[in-house]
Design an enzyme around this catalytic site. Structure first.
Site, PDB file in Angstrom:
ATOM      1  N   ARG A   1      -6.531 -16.547  -7.258  1.00  0.00           N
ATOM      2  CA  ARG A   1      -5.760 -17.865  -6.990  1.00  0.00           C
ATOM      3  C   ARG A   1      -6.905 -18.520  -6.874  1.00  0.00           C
ATOM      4  NH1 ARG A   1      -2.945 -18.086  -3.854  1.00  0.00           N
ATOM      5  NH2 ARG A   1      -3.744 -17.548  -1.870  1.00  0.00           N
TER       6      ARG A   1
ATOM      7  N   LYS B   1       2.368 -14.382  -8.101  1.00  0.00           N
ATOM      8  CA  LYS B   1       2.928 -14.745  -6.568  1.00  0.00           C
ATOM      9  C   LYS B   1       2.984 -16.215  -6.503  1.00  0.00           C
ATOM     10  CE  LYS B   1       0.633 -12.682  -3.794  1.00  0.00           C
ATOM     11  NZ  LYS B   1       1.132 -11.723  -2.869  1.00  0.00           N
TER      12      LYS B   1
ATOM     13  N   HIS C   1       5.592 -11.370   3.337  1.00  0.00           N
ATOM     14  CA  HIS C   1       4.847 -11.058   2.851  1.00  0.00           C
ATOM     15  C   HIS C   1       4.072  -9.665   3.987  1.00  0.00           C
ATOM     16  CE1 HIS C   1       0.162 -11.905   1.392  1.00  0.00           C
ATOM     17  NE2 HIS C   1       0.891 -11.207   0.740  1.00  0.00           N
TER      18      HIS C   1
ATOM     19  N   SER D   1      -6.150 -10.110   4.806  1.00  0.00           N
ATOM     20  CA  SER D   1      -6.612  -9.090   4.203  1.00  0.00           C
ATOM     21  C   SER D   1      -7.632  -8.196   5.304  1.00  0.00           C
ATOM     22  CB  SER D   1      -7.523 -10.037   3.089  1.00  0.00           C
ATOM     23  OG  SER D   1      -8.630  -8.588   2.119  1.00  0.00           O
TER      24      SER D   1
ATOM     25  N   LYS E   1      -3.375  -2.733   6.547  1.00  0.00           N
ATOM     26  CA  LYS E   1      -1.690  -3.158   5.809  1.00  0.00           C
ATOM     27  C   LYS E   1      -2.106  -1.760   4.321  1.00  0.00           C
ATOM     28  CE  LYS E   1      -0.291  -6.467   3.851  1.00  0.00           C
ATOM     29  NZ  LYS E   1       0.087  -6.793   2.135  1.00  0.00           N
ATOM     30  N   THR E   2      -2.258  -1.936   4.015  1.00  0.00           N
ATOM     31  CA  THR E   2      -2.201  -0.832   2.587  1.00  0.00           C
ATOM     32  C   THR E   2      -2.466   0.791   3.567  1.00  0.00           C
ATOM     33  OG1 THR E   2      -2.548  -2.377   0.340  1.00  0.00           O
ATOM     34  CG2 THR E   2      -2.729  -0.131   0.051  1.00  0.00           C
TER      35      THR E   2
ATOM     36  N   ASP F   1       4.295  -5.380  -0.865  1.00  0.00           N
ATOM     37  CA  ASP F   1       3.082  -6.675  -0.724  1.00  0.00           C
ATOM     38  C   ASP F   1       4.175  -7.845  -0.450  1.00  0.00           C
ATOM     39  OD1 ASP F   1       1.085  -7.989  -0.963  1.00  0.00           O
ATOM     40  OD2 ASP F   1       1.905  -9.312  -2.506  1.00  0.00           O
TER      41      ASP F   1
ATOM     42  N   ARG G   1      -9.378  -6.286  -9.141  1.00  0.00           N
ATOM     43  CA  ARG G   1      -8.324  -5.230  -8.371  1.00  0.00           C
ATOM     44  C   ARG G   1      -7.798  -4.785  -9.238  1.00  0.00           C
ATOM     45  NH1 ARG G   1      -4.828  -8.049  -4.263  1.00  0.00           N
ATOM     46  NH2 ARG G   1      -5.974  -9.674  -3.394  1.00  0.00           N
TER      47      ARG G   1
END
Length: 533
Positions: A61, A202, A222, A240, A244-245, A259, A324
């Site tokens: 982004r 986003k 988020h 990041s 989390k994932t 997410d 990604r």
């Protein structure tokens, strides 16, 4: 929501009905989009059948080129700053008209989709793309209506994404040729000059972060979320590199989403219909669910093949470290469908503390939870970003500052109210360093972190004694099943206890310094959660 009318020539999207020879494809299935993308040389097939595509100049982004139209709806409600950059409404009209003219003779891919698994609070989207693979991305990432729902589908928000169209900064009001402009009054997002697909997802996340808390008092988050067999919902916040994932992917629990979520009076719901996961250094051993999801219908971005093959080299960083994959959430075997569950019972704030100060697990009261929610702390270490050679403090409000149109205290107040109303427990988890800072101590073992989270989820930490952290004030359990007691108190893991005390006070001062910009907007309840020293 008020629908945009596509039926008349006075509609702002009437250019879709113009009688040129170009094609306008509506709601094509993945197989056709892949065929077209390959024919147009937008990508290549990998050995597992996924479509590999490049995003071009922008591999992430561009937050400095993201704007929100300044008008009566947004003037006094948006948190204007260097990410929520105001954009003149007349300039928006000019850019929109120029984009329409540009698209009037182009082949277009149009998709109807939902954002939000809760039918009472979802957005109906119309997405217009110039690239087939972008339209496939939207098929994967947003929720897919049934055929019967498409018959009279009336959208209430529109995304127009044309990477080939560039703005003229001298006349159009942008800083650069690339842009993402959100118009909350006209309910349109314009994206041009960038091929990074994540701008679309986003952009809608930012819209929901405005509409849900501002108009409906629903907390947008988020975070990732899962639910146990007993119906107990858990939420995981983290920037990041905090895990989390990984930590929300539990084979014994159903994945709600990885997410973006909303928290209503009934429970938690996923905003998306897919996952957009980083794949740098991906392996089947580390992330089997993601590995197996990269198949036909999935997309991999900015990756490269191994020599003389169509096998993806996930270690290759020649384009970017931000490689990604995008795939439908039902490519994950334990995904919940529909992706919504009950009121959260436990919430985990994940931080990778490279300074070795934060305990591996701590229990937060309401004030501390709101304070740490606004702070959104972690630390980046060497290798996580170019130019980072030593631990670097990172604070991102509500663990997603880049996507918050409203002031962080709005989200934090809602968070505290819901936590108190539903007696939700909030835990701070350090997946970073213990026994000393980065370079001296060691990284917390994943097995211990999983054991602590499991103990919290199963209520086993409700029956143990706690001690108060001498600097931050939160509570540290004195024992936890399957975790050595000596690692629970971080000070005890340091050989030099005085060095720990100095480091803890230095980190606390960094928290206080970061919080200065929020202080004047914060209630006494929030301020009561700050460090003791």
């Amino acid at each position: 929501m008020q629908e945009l009318d596509l039926a008349t020539q006075t509609s702002p999207l009437a250019f879709l009905q113009s009688t040129t020879d170009r094609k306008v494809h509506h709601n094509l299935p993945p197989a056709e989009l892949v065929e077209i993308a390959l024919a147009r040389e937008e990508g290549k097939l990998t050995s597992t059948g996924a479509l590999m595509a490049d995003t071009g100049k922008f591999t992430g982004r561009s937050p400095k080129d993201r704007y929100i139209v300044l008008d009566d709806k947004t003037r006094d409600s948006v948190w204007w700053r260097d990410i929520n950059i105001p954009f003149d409404s007349q300039k928006f009209k000019l850019v929109f008209e120029k984009m329409q003219a540009f698209l009037s003779d182009k082949e277009l891919f149009v998709r109807d989709a939902y954002a939000g698994a809760d039918e009472n609070h979802r957005l109906k989207l119309k997405i217009i793309n110039t690239k087939a693979w972008h339209n496939l991305f939207c098929h994967n990432m947003f929720l897919r209506p049934l055929e019967s729902e498409l018959v009279d589908f009336q959208h209430d928000f529109t995304i127009i994404c044309a990477p080939e169209f560039e703005a003229n900064p001298e006349t159009d009001g942008t800083k650069s040729p690339n842009f993402a402009i959100i118009n909350l009054t006209d309910r349109i997002i314009l994206i041009g000059g960038t091929g990074y697909a994540g701008e679309m997802k986003k952009g809608i996340f930012s819209v929901l972060n405005f509409i849900l808390p501002h108009d409906k008092q629903i907390l947008s988050m988020h975070c990732s979320a899962n639910v146990g067999i007993e119906g107990d919902t858990a939420i995981f916040f983290g920037l990041s590199g905090t895990g989390k994932t990984t930590l929300s992917a539990d084979p014994n629990r159903k994945l709600i989403g990885d997410d973006e979520h909303g928290w209503t009076e009934e429970g938690v719901f996923n905003f998306e219909g897919g996952c957009y996961a980083k794949v740098i250094d991906l392996s089947r051993e580390k992330e089997p669910e993601i590995w197996d999801a990269i198949r036909f219908g999935s997309i991999v971005e900015n990756t490269r093949f191994k020599a003389n093959s169509r096998e993806v080299d996930f270690a290759n960083k020649s384009v970017t470290e931000n490689t990604r994959t995008a795939y439908p959430i039902d490519f994950i075997p334990n995904a919940l469908n529909p992706s919504k569950a009950g009121i959260p019972k436990n919430i985990f704030f994940l931080t990778a503390d490279a300074f070795g100060v934060i305990p591996p697990i701590a229990r937060l009261n309401k004030s501390q939870a709101m304070y740490h929610f606004i702070s959104g702390y972690t630390a980046k270490v060497a290798g996580t970003e170019m130019g980072v050679t030593e631990p670097k403090l990172t604070f991102s409000a509500c663990f997603g500052a880049a996507f918050l149109p409203l002031h962080p205290t709005k989200y934090a107040t809602l968070f505290g109210e819901k936590m108190e109303k539903y007696e939700t427990k909030v835990w701070l988890i350090n997946t970073g360093w213990t026994g000393g800072p980065y370079g001296v101590g060691s990284r917390m073992k994943l097995a211990y972190t999983r054991a602590m989270i499991t103990a919290a989820l199963e209520g086993k930490l409700d029956r143990v004694d706690y001690r108060q952290h001498q600097v931050f004030g939160f509570e540290i359990p004195q024992n936890c099943p399957n975790v050595p007691s000596q690692i629970l108190n971080p000070r005890e893991t340091w050989s030099d206890k005085e060095s720990y005390d100095r480091q803890a006070k230095t980190l606390a001062e960094a928290f206080r310094s970061n919080f200065e910009k929020f202080k004047v907007f914060s209630s006494e309840d929030i301020l009561a959660g700050q460090p003791l020293y």
